[in-house]
Motif scaffolding. Structure first.
Motif, PDB file in Angstrom:
ATOM      1  N   VAL A 135      23.174  64.994   6.802  1.00 49.75           N
ATOM      2  CA  VAL A 135      22.639  63.721   7.391  1.00 49.75           C
ATOM      3  C   VAL A 135      23.009  62.259   8.203  1.00 49.75           C
ATOM      4  CG1 VAL A 135      20.570  62.291   6.558  1.00 49.75           C
ATOM      5  CG2 VAL A 135      20.867  64.634   5.550  1.00 49.75           C
ATOM      6  N   ASN A 136      24.424  62.727   6.838  1.00 49.62           N
ATOM      7  CA  ASN A 136      24.774  61.251   7.718  1.00 49.62           C
ATOM      8  C   ASN A 136      26.042  61.539   9.280  1.00 49.62           C
ATOM      9  OD1 ASN A 136      24.096  59.232   5.596  1.00 49.62           O
ATOM     10  ND2 ASN A 136      25.568  60.594   3.789  1.00 49.62           N
ATOM     11  N   LYS A 137      26.080  60.655   9.753  1.00 46.86           N
ATOM     12  CA  LYS A 137      27.003  60.787  11.067  1.00 46.86           C
ATOM     13  C   LYS A 137      28.161  60.940  10.548  1.00 46.86           C
ATOM     14  CE  LYS A 137      24.756  57.591   9.336  1.00 46.86           C
ATOM     15  NZ  LYS A 137      24.605  57.957   8.260  1.00 46.86           N
ATOM     16  N   ALA A 138      28.710  60.245   9.435  1.00 48.20           N
ATOM     17  CA  ALA A 138      29.932  59.698   9.171  1.00 48.20           C
ATOM     18  C   ALA A 138      30.849  61.258   8.534  1.00 48.20           C
ATOM     19  CB  ALA A 138      30.497  59.443   7.845  1.00 48.20           C
ATOM     20  N   ILE A 139      31.651  61.672   9.456  1.00 43.03           N
ATOM     21  CA  ILE A 139      32.815  62.484   8.362  1.00 43.03           C
ATOM     22  C   ILE A 139      33.335  62.569   7.373  1.00 43.03           C
ATOM     23  CG2 ILE A 139      34.578  64.361   9.574  1.00 43.03           C
ATOM     24  CD1 ILE A 139      32.851  64.728  12.061  1.00 43.03           C
ATOM     25  N   THR A 140      33.109  63.166   6.462  1.00 37.82           N
ATOM     26  CA  THR A 140      34.100  63.632   5.514  1.00 37.82           C
ATOM     27  C   THR A 140      33.644  64.661   4.763  1.00 37.82           C
ATOM     28  OG1 THR A 140      31.387  63.309   4.146  1.00 37.82           O
ATOM     29  CG2 THR A 140      32.853  60.971   4.449  1.00 37.82           C
TER      30      THR A 140
END
Lengths: 319, 319
Positions: free
Chosen positions: A300-305
DNA sequence: CTGTTAGCGCATTCAC
DNA sequence: GTGAATGCGCTAACAG
């Protein structure tokens, strides 16, 4: 099918106002709001969600690719993903790949065509090069240790957890240790095999290919393992089994064959699936539901983790 | 994002022609076809499938509602559905309901909103009245004996198959027969209970509520059954178990408790899940994969049909 | 065989 | 607070 324009006409307002009411936007007078609500009831109106998707450019649909939907490992992962998707108002599109590359590609294509907003691949089949081609199409989330910062991932350090389990068996006195795995390809499997080879080297034990059993996925595969073991001159005295499901099958079959567990054969399972508890199998717990939750969040999040998940050895009575 | 209009410009043709090429329509000259193909490659074009959906009014998506995705019964059903959906060029949206009514309603809402073309409910939770409200939204397919001609269904005559299994045990000399089931509600469960009561009456055996064990879904639930049985003055000598998974759990647990199967306790499982074969459990085979295939077909076809599927008793060694 | 055009149903700027 | 107008990307009559 009545649409937003009809509603506007009925309610005597503009299309925009209807849209505002529909989406709970502020700044709409109560009377107009009521008028629209009334019109909605009257006409038995329902949004055509495809129009919303086209207009918004996204679908609130997340793809999940799993090899099998009838295996506890993926079942538990799915459970976490499904529950968390609910909270985030996402629906899931299931791709059961059966480990066929084509099917995984279909999922990737859907990402490119924007039918799904992002894709979670629970057990990757196709080459990393192939996945790379789809990186720009939307977030891709993997369940393996990834390199670089192009995709998010939630993973186990399989090298370490396998090493730990092997050393645990070594400390318990075992010198002939084998392992059972689902498939040999796949990042996770390779990491495990590396750990195995490295362990043998370190402990100055020799590598015997016949101690590695693949195609071990389901309960019933346990009997095949026992069959193969029976044909060995020097069968292993301990097995690392990458799914409790299979470990349980081995345990059940052993009993019939008069093989005592753990006296004649020690077993360390993986995942801490429900069956392991019932059958008292020592296992390396992998918090699959938790992993599923995290996978969905990453999708869901755009950040890549990247998030590594810790495992725990649960000692029971099979070692 | 390049779109169909850009392509037209690049290829020097009209939008329609591009659309025709995209959809393999006949009557397009080879040269224009090539021109479009070239343009597609150049621009790295990909259809926005949501626009297609809006335009066509359908999505080629079929919803599948299952209570759990990690149970062999539904896993096998899903397998059939998934494989057949591939052949028909449909994708699946998975609704894992956990037997929560809300989640089933979400699925029905998606049908109404046209995000899915039809909906397969593998184990219905909500009231029939509720389902009726969605009949006009799109095809709904059920896995139970339905009345009327409003929905398609693929089902087992659970009344008959349960009766047959009970009589089989009776003929084997059993007079104290109990049964294990997942949940008590649900059309199929009720049919089974009716068969049970009717059987008892016919054979002049008395009904003992404590012979009915519910919440029996997974392998590990078998231990609970054994626990409960141990507390009974007169435990049943035979059990009908509506999932082999649970029957296997009961068998495994029995061994630990010194209960011999079938001498002290006879077991008839259901479904002929893989585990039943391995553990030599007599079972009523339900061709779940075949059922799944038929369910998908019914979801695709506009005609409303009902299909009864036959079951087979497979005698092994648990009776 | 090819192109023009009118929707599909909704969200969203922008101006009022 | 409100509405007119535009666009999202594609399909499918219809006309030629």
């Amino acid at each position: 099918m009545t649409n937003i324009r009809d509603l506007a006409k009925i309610a005597g307002v503009s299309v925009t106002t209807v849209s505002r009411v529909l989406n709970n936007h502020p700044y709409v007078s109560q009377e107009k709001k009521d008028a629209v609500s009334r019109a909605i009831k009257e006409s038995n109106y329902h949004k055509n969600i495809n129009a919303v998707h086209l207009s918004k450019g996204r679908t609130n649909l997340i793809g999940v690719a799993v090899p099998f939907s009838d295996h506890p490992y993926f079942g538990l992962l799915l459970k976490g993903i499904a529950n968390e998707s609910l909270k985030n108002n996402y629906k899931l599109v299931l791709f059961q790949t059966n480990y066929e590359e084509t099917r995984e590609l279909e999922a990737l294509e859907m990402l490119k065509q924007k039918q799904i907003d992002s894709l979670i691949i629970c057990s990757r089949i196709c080459d990393w090069k192939v996945v790379e081609d789809y990186l720009t199409s939307g977030p891709i989330v993997l369940c393996e240790k990834t390199i670089g910062d192009q995709v998010s991932s939630t993973y186990i350090d399989h090298y370490k957890s396998f090493s730990d389990a092997l050393n645990y068996l070594f400390q318990k006195g075992h010198r002939k240790i084998g392992y059972c795995i689902g498939r040999r390809s796949g990042t996770n499997s390779k990491d495990r095999h590396k750990a195995y080879r490295h362990f043998l080297k370190e402990r100055q034990l020799c590598y015997r290919p016949e101690y590695v059993f693949d195609q071990c996925l389901h309960f019933e595969d346990g009997s095949e393992v026992i069959n193969k073991m029976k044909q060995l001159q020097e069968p292993p005295t301990a097995l690392l089994v990458t799914s409790d499901q299979v470990a349980a099958g081995i345990a059940a079959c052993s009993k019939n064959e008069g093989i005592a567990i753990p006296e004649n054969l020690a077993l360390v399972g993986f995942n801490n699936e429900p069956i392991a508890q019932m059958m008292n199998i020592t296992t390396v717990e992998i918090p699959l539901v938790e992993m599923g939750i995290n996978l969905l969040r990453q999708a869901v999040n755009k950040a890549i983790t990247r998030k590594e998940i810790d495992v725990t050895l649960i000692e029971r009575e099979s070692v």
